[in-house]
Design an enzyme around this catalytic site. Structure first.
Site, PDB file in Angstrom:
ATOM      1  N   LEU A  38     -21.974  86.226 -98.216  1.00 23.77           N
ATOM      2  CA  LEU A  38     -20.910  85.522 -97.487  1.00 23.77           C
ATOM      3  C   LEU A  38     -19.987  86.535 -96.814  1.00 23.77           C
ATOM      4  O   LEU A  38     -20.018  87.713 -97.124  1.00 23.77           O
ATOM      5  CB  LEU A  38     -20.119  84.652 -98.461  1.00 23.77           C
ATOM      6  CG  LEU A  38     -20.854  83.385 -98.900  1.00 23.77           C
ATOM      7  CD1 LEU A  38     -20.169  82.767-100.110  1.00 23.77           C
ATOM      8  CD2 LEU A  38     -20.907  82.380 -97.763  1.00 23.77           C
ATOM      9  N   THR A 143     -18.646  78.980 -86.700  1.00 30.65           N
ATOM     10  CA  THR A 143     -19.956  79.645 -86.658  1.00 30.65           C
ATOM     11  C   THR A 143     -19.928  81.005 -85.971  1.00 30.65           C
ATOM     12  O   THR A 143     -20.969  81.668 -85.875  1.00 30.65           O
ATOM     13  CB  THR A 143     -20.982  78.725 -85.968  1.00 30.65           C
ATOM     14  OG1 THR A 143     -20.374  78.211 -84.769  1.00 30.65           O
ATOM     15  CG2 THR A 143     -21.379  77.573 -86.862  1.00 30.65           C
ATOM     16  N   SER A 145     -19.820  84.327 -83.546  1.00 25.32           N
ATOM     17  CA  SER A 145     -20.413  84.783 -82.286  1.00 25.32           C
ATOM     18  C   SER A 145     -21.559  85.748 -82.571  1.00 25.32           C
ATOM     19  O   SER A 145     -21.742  86.192 -83.708  1.00 25.32           O
ATOM     20  CB  SER A 145     -19.343  85.488 -81.454  1.00 25.32           C
ATOM     21  OG  SER A 145     -18.859  86.621 -82.172  1.00 25.32           O
ATOM     22  N   GLY A 185     -18.639  99.742 -78.455  1.00 26.09           N
ATOM     23  CA  GLY A 185     -19.180 100.954 -77.832  1.00 26.09           C
ATOM     24  C   GLY A 185     -18.428 102.192 -78.278  1.00 26.09           C
ATOM     25  O   GLY A 185     -19.034 103.215 -78.637  1.00 26.09           O
ATOM     26  N   GLU A 187     -16.308 102.507 -80.979  1.00 29.12           N
ATOM     27  CA  GLU A 187     -16.337 102.734 -82.432  1.00 29.12           C
ATOM     28  C   GLU A 187     -17.687 103.318 -82.867  1.00 29.12           C
ATOM     29  O   GLU A 187     -17.739 104.344 -83.549  1.00 29.12           O
ATOM     30  CB  GLU A 187     -16.034 101.435 -83.196  1.00 29.12           C
ATOM     31  CG  GLU A 187     -14.572 101.014 -83.049  1.00 29.12           C
ATOM     32  CD  GLU A 187     -14.171  99.800 -83.891  1.00 29.12           C
ATOM     33  OE1 GLU A 187     -12.982  99.472 -83.899  1.00 29.12           O
ATOM     34  OE2 GLU A 187     -15.033  99.169 -84.539  1.00 29.12           O
ATOM     35  N   ALA A 316     -11.440  88.947 -86.376  1.00 24.22           N
ATOM     36  CA  ALA A 316     -11.549  88.318 -87.692  1.00 24.22           C
ATOM     37  C   ALA A 316     -10.215  87.706 -88.127  1.00 24.22           C
ATOM     38  O   ALA A 316     -10.172  86.572 -88.619  1.00 24.22           O
ATOM     39  CB  ALA A 316     -11.998  89.361 -88.716  1.00 24.22           C
ATOM     40  N   HIS A 440      11.913 109.470 -93.380  1.00 29.55           N
ATOM     41  CA  HIS A 440      11.528 110.756 -92.804  1.00 29.55           C
ATOM     42  C   HIS A 440      10.841 111.599 -93.872  1.00 29.55           C
ATOM     43  O   HIS A 440      11.330 111.640 -95.004  1.00 29.55           O
ATOM     44  CB  HIS A 440      12.779 111.492 -92.306  1.00 29.55           C
ATOM     45  CG  HIS A 440      12.476 112.857 -91.771  1.00 29.55           C
ATOM     46  ND1 HIS A 440      11.860 113.033 -90.550  1.00 29.55           N
ATOM     47  CD2 HIS A 440      12.669 114.083 -92.300  1.00 29.55           C
ATOM     48  CE1 HIS A 440      11.703 114.338 -90.348  1.00 29.55           C
ATOM     49  NE2 HIS A 440      12.183 114.998 -91.390  1.00 29.55           N
TER      50      HIS A 440
END
Ligand code: NAD
Length: 461
Positions: A38, A143, A145, A185, A187, A316, A440
């Site tokens: 899943l 569903t 892509s 592309g 990544e 996501a 800092h």
């Protein structure tokens, strides 16, 4: 016939999150997914395995290139790709099991198989030729892509591949050509470049990262080129054919390119075919994207849709937000997705992150805006970690000072962007950010300084 109050088709970050929330709200929920694991594309073959490979390959790169600068001398750095891939698979396995556990804990019934609508209130689950019938007054389609194809190029999963196979090459490609200078592309091009491939990215447009703020995308392009990735812009591929161990790519108006692996990364298309949408009258546009109203209701009574298969960015976290909002609304509660403050991150090194409008969008809208920019080169923490590339850019309304967009290119951008996303979700001004004390030395001080720069009060440049 199995009776439920809600059926969710799809167990990705949209579907499984919707199922859990619905169960928490007291509904008897079914969640259907054809895969045994899943978590959908994100967990199985997308966000998670790619981030595992990005992390591992970056460590390999650093061991080779930057450790010595820190006074850490390594005698021999060796790549064990099989171990790297095993680690990635283990991360995926643990997380997908985690989702299964969460569904169980929340008493969501998981059906493994392909789900399709079969008239109002009925869903058929098919697996290995066997069917199970489910019924519920409400169905959510989640569903997702799949990779878009290109005419003239047939994916064989071996030499010509999608992101799924490019996450599992058993050997480092000698020459990886990527079609598409978008998220995937860049990544996956980065992963294999760091591991030793020659990488060439072919992009049809005159720029990479088409939807990213242009000033930032230009800087990303230069940095990636410096890392050794070769780009060909305005480049149109007419066809590609695999023969033996090589692939020949024909370009429109250019010499052909030969490589040993070709990755197709030209976007994604909604998974809405063979879903029985016609049996209930769910309307889609001509690309198969499901039309929904503000409550995620489709044109069919009782049928809702969320995530990559409806309009909007294919992310996501956007799908999860929509899943939760959809079931809250079904349960009669107030819910809203704040589409103006959805962050987007490209996990290259350094990272690129954005929330809100780009400068180009503001110009196109005729908006009057102020701009504050701060380079990481002037940030003390960035110096100490040796990550001085990039900048923070804040765009605010010229009159009201309300933050309209924030763009970060630099180390940790994917985490830093959430200060901006929170600020925008609360309708903050750049002055509000100025009044937040930043620790800092942190990279987040660059966000503070960019906010100061909006009103010309930058301190460290
Ligand atoms: P993308 O839309 O990000 O980039 C596709 C690129 O391919 C575009 O720049 C486009 O101009 C180019 N292109 C299209 N046709 C072409 C052609 N014929 N020749 C050359 N270039 C061509 O798509 P992607 O990188 O495939 O990613 C798909 C989706 O997955 C995106 O919508 C993205 O949101 C999502 N994704 C997100 C992340 C993340 O959040 N870090 C990572 C990976 C994927």
């Amino acid at each position: 016939m199995h009776e439920h109050e809600l059926i969710v088709i799809g167990g990705g970050p949209g579907g499984y999150v919707a199922a859990i929330r619905a169960a928490q709200l007291g509904m008897n929920v079914a969640c259907i997914d054809e895969n045994e694991q899943l978590g959908g594309t994100c967990l199985r073959v997308g966000c998670i395995p790619s981030k595992a490979m990005l992390e591992s390959s970056e460590l390999f790169h650093q061991a080779n290139e930057t450790f010595a600068e820190h006074g850490v001398k390594l005698k021999h750095v060796e790549l064990d790709l099989a171990a790297m891939l095993r680690r990635k698979d283990k991360v995926v396995d643990t997380l997908t099991r985690g989702v299964k556990g969460l569904l169980k804990k929340n008493r969501v019934t998981h059906y493994q198989g392909r789900g399709r609508l079969d008239g109002a209130t009925r869903v058929i689950v098919e697996k290995d030729g066997k069917t199970t019938q489910l019924t519920a007054p409400r169905v959510i389609i989640a569903t997702g892509s799949r990779s878009a194809s290109l005419r003239g190029i047939e994916v064989d999963g071996e030499r010509i591949v999608t992101s799924t196979e490019a996450l599992a090459f058993a050997e480092v490609p000698k020459h990886l050509v990527v079609i598409g200078g978008g998220y995937i592309g860049l990544e996956l091009g980065s992963v294999w470049k760091r591991l030793g491939s020659k990488v060439t990215v072919l992009e049809a447009l005159d720029r990479i990262l088409a939807l990213t703020d242009q000033e930032i995308a230009g800087k990303v392009h230069k940095v990636l080129e410096k890392q050794g990735i070769e780009f060909r812009l305005n480049c149109r591929v007419s066809s590609a054919k695999a023969k033996g161990k090589s692939v020949r790519i024909e370009l429109e108006g250019g010499d052909p390119i030969e490589c040993d692996r070709l990755l197709l990364a030209v976007g994604r298309v909604a998974n809405t075919d063979n879903l029985g949408l016609e049996t209930v009258g769910v309307k889609t546009d001509k690309r198969g994207v499901i039309e929904v109203d503000a409550d995620f209701a489709t044109s069919a009574q009782g049928v809702y849709a969320i995530g990559d298969c409806i309009p909007g960015p294919m992310l996501a976290h956007k799908a999860s937000e929509e899943g939760v909002a959809c079931v809250e609304k079904i349960a009669g509660r107030w819910a809203e997705v704040n589409y103006d403050s959805i962050p987007a991150v490209v996990y290259i090194h350094p990272e690129v992150a954005a929330v809100g409008k780009t400068e180009e969008q503001l110009k196109a809208d005729g908006a009057e805006y102020k701009k504050g920019v701060f380079p990481f080169l002037a940030n003390a923490r960035a110096k100490t970690v040796g990550e001085t590339e990039g900048m923070v850019k804040i765009l605010a309304d010229a009159k009201t000072d309300r933050i309209l967009g924030v763009h970060i290119f630099g180390a940790g951008a994917g985490d830093l962007i959430h200060e901006a996303a929170a600020a925008m979700a609360f309708g903050a001004t750049s002055e509000d950010l100025v009044h937040v004390c930043h620790a800092h030395p942190t990279l987040a001080e660059a966000v503070h300084e960019a906010a100061l720069a909006v009103s010309g009060r930058v301190l460290h440049i």
